[in-house]
Design an enzyme around this catalytic site. Structure first.
Site, mmCIF file in Angstrom:
data_model
loop_
_atom_site.group_PDB
_atom_site.id
_atom_site.type_symbol
_atom_site.label_atom_id
_atom_site.label_comp_id
_atom_site.label_asym_id
_atom_site.label_seq_id
_atom_site.Cartn_x
_atom_site.Cartn_y
_atom_site.Cartn_z
ATOM 1 N N CYS A 140 37.020 2.124 37.991
ATOM 2 C CA CYS A 140 36.937 1.061 39.016
ATOM 3 C C CYS A 140 35.775 0.951 39.991
ATOM 4 O O CYS A 140 34.694 0.834 39.500
ATOM 5 C CB CYS A 140 38.098 0.777 39.747
ATOM 6 S SG CYS A 140 39.584 1.289 40.184
ATOM 7 N N HIS A 191 36.028 0.949 31.657
ATOM 8 C CA HIS A 191 35.825 -0.041 32.720
ATOM 9 C C HIS A 191 37.156 -0.622 33.187
ATOM 10 O O HIS A 191 38.116 -0.736 32.424
ATOM 11 C CB HIS A 191 34.960 -1.188 32.206
ATOM 12 C CG HIS A 191 33.490 -0.905 32.226
ATOM 13 N ND1 HIS A 191 32.806 -0.573 33.383
ATOM 14 C CD2 HIS A 191 32.564 -0.926 31.236
ATOM 15 C CE1 HIS A 191 31.523 -0.408 33.104
ATOM 16 N NE2 HIS A 191 31.348 -0.608 31.804
#
Length: 264
Positions: A133, A78
């Site tokens: 992203c 993440h």
């Protein structure tokens, strides 16, 4: 001339509902490809990839390199953001990577990466590959290999890991910007899974989880054998963005570096 790589993959984010599926496979896949090309590869996977461990491993990777060496850093996991506190970000945000222990240690910010990268010896070539992203518009490409079901974005909103009283007030959704600290005039190159305002997607192909960018990057490298980074990026763009995977892979580096043979 030494070749060293660090491949980071994080699926497990304890205390959140944000676990991913393909990041550890990504790290293994990047590592196998790099080993086949003569790199000495280290990995950090899931619980190994604490913030302290990530910082220390990147620091070691950079410190060991000498002029003429090539170092590669791959990250699958993440991305997130916090409010910029030192005024160096035009959008008011510091972007960061999400370690396994983000809930207690916080993210590894772009400022941290910049400080680490800046410690390199002159003449060290850095290749950074980021599969994480953010979101953008839908385009059409070939995503026929993608398994049924919905892919998941590799973005962790601050409210998932940050206390409510500490939440940033930046007005826009974040992106992961990792180019800070890379030498635009040197031998540095960034390959990223998407544009600054987009998501990179976590999905599966043939029943095996992967990041979409990683899957197509390695597929095109293996099957089309591009001669340089620019050709490689163009090959990946034949697959991404697509209707179900709305991410536009990016390349950043000088014209000379983009035309260099891959991982030399």
């Amino acid at each position: 001339m030494a070749r060293r790589a660090l491949c980071i993959g994080i699926n497990d984010y304890p205390g959140t509902d944000s676990d991913l599926s393909g990041c550890v496979n990504d790290a293994h896949d990047w590592g196998a490809m790099l080993q086949a090309r003569g790199f000495t590869v280290s990995t950090l996977l899931d619980a190994q990839a604490t913030r302290a461990a990530m910082h220390g491993a990147i620091e070691t990777l950079v410190a060991a390199a000498r002029s003429g060496d090539t170092v590669v850093l791959t990250y699958s996991g993440h991305g997130t953001w916090v409010e910029d506190e030192d005024g160096d970000e035009p959008d008011g945000r510091d972007e960061g990577l999400c370690p396994y222990d983000i809930g207690t240690a916080g993210p590894l910010l772009d400022d941290d990466l910049r400080a680490l990268f800046d410690r390199r010896a002159a003449g060290v070539r850095l290749v950074l590959i980021a599969d994480s992203c953010h979101s953008g518009s839908v385009h059409r490409g070939d995503d026929s290999a993608l398994d049924a079901g919905g892919p998941r974005p590799r973005f962790m909103p601050p409210e998932v890991w940050m206390k409510a009283a500490d939440l940033p007030q930046a007005p826009r959704a974040s992106a992961l910007t990792l180019i800070g600290g890379m030498r635009r005039a040197g031998g540095d190159l960034l390959l990223a899974g998407c544009r600054d305002e987009e998501f990179s997607w976590d999905t599966s192909f043939g029943g095996r989880p992967n990041g979409a960018f990683t899957f197509y990057a390695l597929k095109t490298l293996r099957e089309q054998k591009p001669g340089n980074y620019e050709q490689w990026h163009a090959a990946i763009r034949k697959y991404l963005p697509s209707t179900r995977l709305p991410q536009e892979p990016q390349i950043a580096g000088t014209r000379t570096v983009r035309k260099m043979p891959i991982f030399t």
